[in-house]
Design a protein around this motif. Structure first.
Motif, PDB file in Angstrom:
ATOM      1  N   ARG A 122       0.381   0.285  -6.723  1.00  0.00           N
ATOM      2  CA  ARG A 122      -0.433   0.490  -7.905  1.00  0.00           C
ATOM      3  C   ARG A 122       0.342   0.566  -9.144  1.00  0.00           C
ATOM      4  N   GLU A 123       1.658   1.126  -8.939  1.00  0.00           N
ATOM      5  CA  GLU A 123       2.415   1.509 -10.259  1.00  0.00           C
ATOM      6  C   GLU A 123       3.688   0.499 -10.255  1.00  0.00           C
ATOM      7  N   LEU A 124       3.740  -0.470  -9.304  1.00  0.00           N
ATOM      8  CA  LEU A 124       4.816  -1.342  -9.447  1.00  0.00           C
ATOM      9  C   LEU A 124       4.672  -2.232 -10.644  1.00  0.00           C
ATOM     10  N   ALA A 125       5.527  -2.197 -11.695  1.00  0.00           N
ATOM     11  CA  ALA A 125       5.422  -3.209 -12.704  1.00  0.00           C
ATOM     12  C   ALA A 125       6.414  -4.130 -12.882  1.00  0.00           C
TER      13      ALA A 125
ATOM     14  N   ASP B 218      -9.886  -0.488 -21.017  1.00  0.00           N
ATOM     15  CA  ASP B 218      -8.421   0.134 -21.281  1.00  0.00           C
ATOM     16  C   ASP B 218      -7.971   0.649 -20.051  1.00  0.00           C
ATOM     17  N   LEU B 219      -8.699   0.639 -18.896  1.00  0.00           N
ATOM     18  CA  LEU B 219      -8.243   1.135 -17.576  1.00  0.00           C
ATOM     19  C   LEU B 219      -7.422   0.173 -16.962  1.00  0.00           C
ATOM     20  N   HIS B 220      -6.324   0.689 -16.482  1.00  0.00           N
ATOM     21  CA  HIS B 220      -5.559  -0.218 -15.558  1.00  0.00           C
ATOM     22  C   HIS B 220      -6.592  -0.366 -14.343  1.00  0.00           C
ATOM     23  N   PRO B 221      -6.376  -1.861 -13.757  1.00  0.00           N
ATOM     24  CA  PRO B 221      -7.208  -2.230 -12.749  1.00  0.00           C
ATOM     25  C   PRO B 221      -7.282  -1.504 -11.450  1.00  0.00           C
ATOM     26  N   ILE B 222      -6.244  -0.581 -11.373  1.00  0.00           N
ATOM     27  CA  ILE B 222      -6.122   0.332 -10.178  1.00  0.00           C
ATOM     28  C   ILE B 222      -6.372   1.892 -10.371  1.00  0.00           C
ATOM     29  N   GLU B 223      -7.115   2.048 -11.409  1.00  0.00           N
ATOM     30  CA  GLU B 223      -7.609   3.333 -11.836  1.00  0.00           C
ATOM     31  C   GLU B 223      -8.769   3.694 -11.197  1.00  0.00           C
ATOM     32  N   ASN B 224      -9.210   4.877 -10.793  1.00  0.00           N
ATOM     33  CA  ASN B 224     -10.593   5.350 -10.278  1.00  0.00           C
ATOM     34  C   ASN B 224     -11.462   5.535 -11.718  1.00  0.00           C
ATOM     35  N   ILE B 225     -12.718   5.294 -11.184  1.00  0.00           N
ATOM     36  CA  ILE B 225     -13.793   5.857 -12.155  1.00  0.00           C
ATOM     37  C   ILE B 225     -13.718   7.328 -11.850  1.00  0.00           C
ATOM     38  N   HIS B 226     -13.699   8.152 -13.018  1.00  0.00           N
ATOM     39  CA  HIS B 226     -13.651   9.651 -12.546  1.00  0.00           C
ATOM     40  C   HIS B 226     -15.032  10.146 -12.725  1.00  0.00           C
ATOM     41  N   LEU B 227     -15.864   9.930 -13.697  1.00  0.00           N
ATOM     42  CA  LEU B 227     -17.141  10.645 -13.710  1.00  0.00           C
ATOM     43  C   LEU B 227     -17.997   9.628 -14.829  1.00  0.00           C
ATOM     44  N   VAL B 228     -19.363   9.978 -14.622  1.00  0.00           N
ATOM     45  CA  VAL B 228     -20.125   9.285 -15.618  1.00  0.00           C
ATOM     46  C   VAL B 228     -20.853  10.372 -16.554  1.00  0.00           C
ATOM     47  N   GLU B 229     -20.789  10.435 -17.705  1.00  0.00           N
ATOM     48  CA  GLU B 229     -21.117  11.430 -18.609  1.00  0.00           C
ATOM     49  C   GLU B 229     -22.230  11.220 -19.410  1.00  0.00           C
ATOM     50  N   THR B 230     -23.131  11.819 -19.503  1.00  0.00           N
ATOM     51  CA  THR B 230     -24.471  11.594 -20.514  1.00  0.00           C
ATOM     52  C   THR B 230     -24.369  12.339 -21.647  1.00  0.00           C
ATOM     53  N   SER B 231     -24.483  12.195 -22.690  1.00  0.00           N
ATOM     54  CA  SER B 231     -24.405  12.970 -23.965  1.00  0.00           C
ATOM     55  C   SER B 231     -25.908  13.474 -24.457  1.00  0.00           C
ATOM     56  N   GLU B 232     -26.075  14.672 -24.384  1.00  0.00           N
ATOM     57  CA  GLU B 232     -27.539  15.083 -24.759  1.00  0.00           C
ATOM     58  C   GLU B 232     -27.991  14.837 -25.854  1.00  0.00           C
ATOM     59  N   SER B 233     -27.138  14.540 -27.020  1.00  0.00           N
ATOM     60  CA  SER B 233     -27.608  14.410 -28.436  1.00  0.00           C
ATOM     61  C   SER B 233     -27.725  12.681 -28.581  1.00  0.00           C
TER      62      SER B 233
ATOM     63  N   GLU C  96       0.820  -1.194  -0.065  1.00  0.00           N
ATOM     64  CA  GLU C  96      -0.113   0.031   0.092  1.00  0.00           C
ATOM     65  C   GLU C  96       0.929   1.179   0.120  1.00  0.00           C
ATOM     66  N   ASN C  97       1.837   1.285  -0.716  1.00  0.00           N
ATOM     67  CA  ASN C  97       2.686   2.536  -0.931  1.00  0.00           C
ATOM     68  C   ASN C  97       2.553   2.894  -2.339  1.00  0.00           C
ATOM     69  N   ASN C  98       3.240   3.907  -2.836  1.00  0.00           N
ATOM     70  CA  ASN C  98       3.311   4.397  -4.160  1.00  0.00           C
ATOM     71  C   ASN C  98       4.640   3.876  -4.978  1.00  0.00           C
TER      72      ASN C  98
END
Length: 794
Positions: free
Chosen positions: A367-370, A772-787, A341-343
């Motif tokens: 999460r960045e250890l490759a 394509d998200l790496h499994p340790i990335e956050n969900i940033h936002l959910v976006e709805t397209s008006e059109s 649990e470090n960086n």
């Protein structure tokens, strides 16, 4: 029943003395129980006259049918009342959230109990059997109680420690220790904690307790992680790993009973109080004389400075901002190294060069250890290596040299591709590859070389590999966690779970499976675990099915009596969870008694969960959405009585539910407005978020879901883990021409990537649906397209 009444009346009496209002349901239960007790006593009196009516040649079957039926009814009534008579609280207390709003959170002085209150509490904890075991013990016990100074925590800890002591000599010795400890320490807490530690039954449990201090204070510690480390360190003298696990869990239970560890709500984790941890670190450092014997650091930005590496035996650097390690310390005595649990992005090969006695190395959740340096080959004494939840892509060839390695954890490493070195680790007993590199025939051959293997976690994507795996009894019987993805079984075939008796977690996603069955005709003679005539999948506690085709029911779950977490999402053809016509007389008549979470989301053909009402005594979370044909639930007014159930139920759907009676409807009315369960809008289709028991990181959820308005279909990009108790920080919200759905204020999300409740997305492609998200990335936002009237994820 009489014992329960007496205990409850005593609790109620104490609360009334404090001026608190007793809950109506408690008073109602006491009244009903006392009435039932009176009727039962009358029945016992009647038995005398019934027996008088018998001749010496009669037997009990000659007793009148009316009397026997009355007895049966009374037994059932007593049994039901006993099950209902469990109350965590007997008075109405304000929720802590309300208290926080009413009062500022300031440190308060703990009020000490009076001598008589202390004695009452101490007697209750020690227990009557101990106090009556010798005529001198009650008086000695009063002396010990006085030494606690009226502190409730001291009375509790010492009471639990003294409960098994049933000779006067042991009590005299306890008084001597308390008096002598008090002269060595200032304050009351230290001598009490030291006394509790000294009274632990054996050196093994003392060593295991001190080990807990390596984990951060007040943070959840996975019981499974703790058990893994204890076994690898050789703290448990038992060659059979399964028996060793049982002994470890018994020790954890003993430490919780003693008050030195705190059980969490899920039952899969524990915590250690900061004061207790400080005491454990002090003892582990030879009572402060060798402070660098054990090094434990948290919240730092670089590796801690150590004056004398040569004496360091255990080191814990966790939950820090450390991102690289370039040191080259000489650590001849180091046996344990926690770096989780470090960086961390990079670790120098020289760092491991002089750690020849290292036994446990935990690098998980970096999460960045490759990559891992080849110099890991220097760790010739290593027995446990944990690389789970990292970005590791290949295992270094240097691992071949680790001849003593018995435990390799690679769970949730979806970028991992090269694992050929596994075939050289011939002493491996535990290999975990859940949501990691998928099993192919080559890897299967390598794993077959591991003759000592006892535990296996796997990911399988090919039906031929699955069939081959199921045919190898030695491997199939080792499987604990199985992740199936993208598998299609054609020609009416089935998924057989015959030989997977160790299975605990089953995760199936994007599969086309006509049926899941357990056919025991070929294995019934060689397996020892039975229920009636049918062996049970007694270890299965979590089942998750997402985006699956073919399945119409899950009646096989009747063979999983310890199922705790069931989650179904977008399984378009499922009609029944348990189908009455398929259930046999030998199967469990009351499933779901251990179920804590039930999530049913987007199951358009689902008609029933079970055909009649059932008890759900431990249910905590309930989510039902997108199930338009589900009109009857297996609940009555007693199904979840006194359970605090968090719920997420479709508001329109709930109006059409056909309740068993008005009492049931009223009992479940509070479900409709629950605010504790994650509850997102229908358009976002993120309402099936689920969690799994703590310890194996099993909580699954849909990471991001896209709904197309044109095609009226729903697709998912990935499946991940989460728990709804911690909050997700929605990061990087930027201005956009698109309209964003506002999340309801009641919605709670997990903090993605947190240690105890994994929340990583799988980096895998399934039938064209890719993340394509790496499994340790956050969900940033959910976006709805008006059109486009669609929902997409950033």
């Amino acid at each position: 029943l009489n014992t329960k009444i007496n205990k409850l009346v005593k609790r109620v009496s104490k609360e009334k003395d404090r001026g608190l209002q007793v809950l109506p349901e408690v008073e109602k239960w006491i009244s009903m129980a006392e009435e039932t007790e009176s009727k039962a006593s009358s029945l016992l009196d009647d038995s005398i006259s019934e027996c008088h009516n018998l001749t010496p040649l009669d037997n009990c079957s000659q007793i009148s049918e009316d009397y026997r039926e009355t007895v049966r009814e009374m037994l059932k009534e007593v049994e039901d009342l006993s099950l209902e008579g469990v109350f965590k609280e007997v008075v109405d207390r304000a929720p802590i959230s309300h208290v926080k709003k009413m009062f500022p959170l300031q440190p308060i002085e703990v009020k000490c109990l009076s001598p008589e209150e202390s004695w009452d509490m101490f007697q209750e904890i020690v227990g009557k059997p101990t106090l009556k075991s010798h005529p001198d013990i009650p008086q000695l016990a009063r002396v010990v109680a006085r030494k606690c100074g009226g502190l409730p925590i001291a009375l509790s800890l010492i009471g639990k420690a003294m409960s098994p002591k049933r000779t006067a000599r042991e009590w005299h010795h306890a008084i001597h220790l308390l008096v002598s400890s008090a002269t060595q320490f200032s304050g009351m807490e230290a001598p009490i904690l030291k006394f509790t530690y000294d009274n632990l039954p054996g050196e093994d449990i003392k060593a295991c307790f001190l080990y807990c201090a390596l984990f951060p204070k007040s943070c959840d510690i996975s019981k499974q992680d703790l058990v893994d480390c204890w076994i690898a360190e050789g703290m448990i003298e038992e060659e059979d790993i399964e028996i060793a696990e049982i002994k470890c869990y018994e020790m954890i239970s003993d430490l919780v009973i003693m008050g030195l560890l705190i059980d969490d709500e899920s039952g899969y984790g524990i915590k250690i109080h900061g004061m207790v941890r400080d005491m454990a670190l002090w003892i582990a450092s030879d009572y402060g004389r060798q402070k660098e014997n054990v090094v434990a650091s948290k919240g730092i930005h670089q590796m801690p400075e150590v004056n004398n590496w040569s004496i360091v035996r255990r080191m814990s650097v966790t939950c820090t901002q450390v991102n690289k390690i370039s040191d080259s310390p000489d650590c001849p005595e180091l046996t344990t190294l926690f770096l989780q649990e470090n960086n961390l992005r990079w670790v120098s090969g020289n760092f491991f060069r002089w750690m020849t006695r290292l036994v446990v190395l935990n690098l998980s959740r970096n999460r960045e250890l490759a990559e891992l340096p080849e110099e890991v080959s220097s760790l010739v004494s290593l027995r446990l290596l944990n690389l789970s939840w990292t970005r590791i892509k290949r295992l270094p060839l240097g691992l071949k040299e680790l001849k003593k390695l018995i435990h390799l954890d690679l769970d949730d490493t979806p970028l991992l591709l090269e694992v050929d070195v596994i075939g050289y680790l011939l002493n491996l007993q535990v290999l975990r590859l859940f949501r990691s590199v998928p099993m192919d025939l080559s890897l299967l051959e390598n794993i077959q070389l591991l003759k000592s293997l006892k535990e296996l976690n796997l990911t399988v994507r090919e039906v031929d590999v699955l069939k081959r795996l199921a045919s190898i009894h030695q491997l199939a019987s080792c499987i604990r966690h199985l992740h199936l993805t993208g598998i299609t079984i054609n020609d009416g075939g089935t998924l057989l779970l015959n030989s997977m008796l160790s299975l605990r977690v089953l995760n199936i996603g994007m599969c086309n499976i006509p049926a899941i069955i357990v056919n025991w005709t070929s294995t019934i003679q060689r397996e020892r675990v039975h229920f009636g005539n049918i062996p049970l999948l007694q270890n299965v506690h979590t089942v998750t099915l997402s985006w699956c085709k073919g399945l119409r029911d899950l009646t096989w779950l009747l063979l999983a009596p310890n199922l705790a977490d069931l989650r179904l999402l977008e399984c378009q053809q499922i009609e029944h969870i348990i189908k009455k016509e398929k259930a046999t007389a030998d199967m469990s008549e009351q499933p779901f008694r251990n179920l804590t979470r039930l999530s049913l989301d987007s199951l358009p053909r689902l008609e029933s969960i079970y055909w009649t009402s059932l008890p759900f005594p431990v249910l905590k979370d309930l989510c039902i959405r997108g199930c338009p044909k589900l009109r009857r639930l297996p609940f009555n007014s007693n199904s979840t009585k006194r359970n605090q159930v968090r719920s997420d139920l479709g508001q329109e759907w709930i109006k059409g539910v056909e309740w068993e009676d008005e009492a049931t409807k009223q009992h479940f009315s509070y479900f409709y407005d629950s605010r504790d369960f994650p509850n997102m809008t229908e358009e976002q289709k993120m309402d099936g978020l689920e969690s799994e028991p703590h310890g194996s990181h099993p909580n699954k959820n849909i990471d991001l879901v896209e709904t197309s308005e044109r095609r009226k279909s729903t697709t998912a990009s990935s499946f991940t883990d989460f728990d709804d108790r911690s909050l997700l920080h929605l990061n990087n919200l930027e201005s956009s021409p698109h309209k964003f759905h506002q999340l309801p204020s009641c919605v709670s999300f997990p903090l993605l990537g947190c240690r105890d409740f994994p929340t990583m997305a799988e980096d895998e492609k399934m039938d064209g649906l890719a993340s394509d998200l790496h499994p340790i990335e956050n969900i940033h936002l959910v976006e709805t397209s008006e059109s486009g009237k669609g929902t997409t994820a950033n």
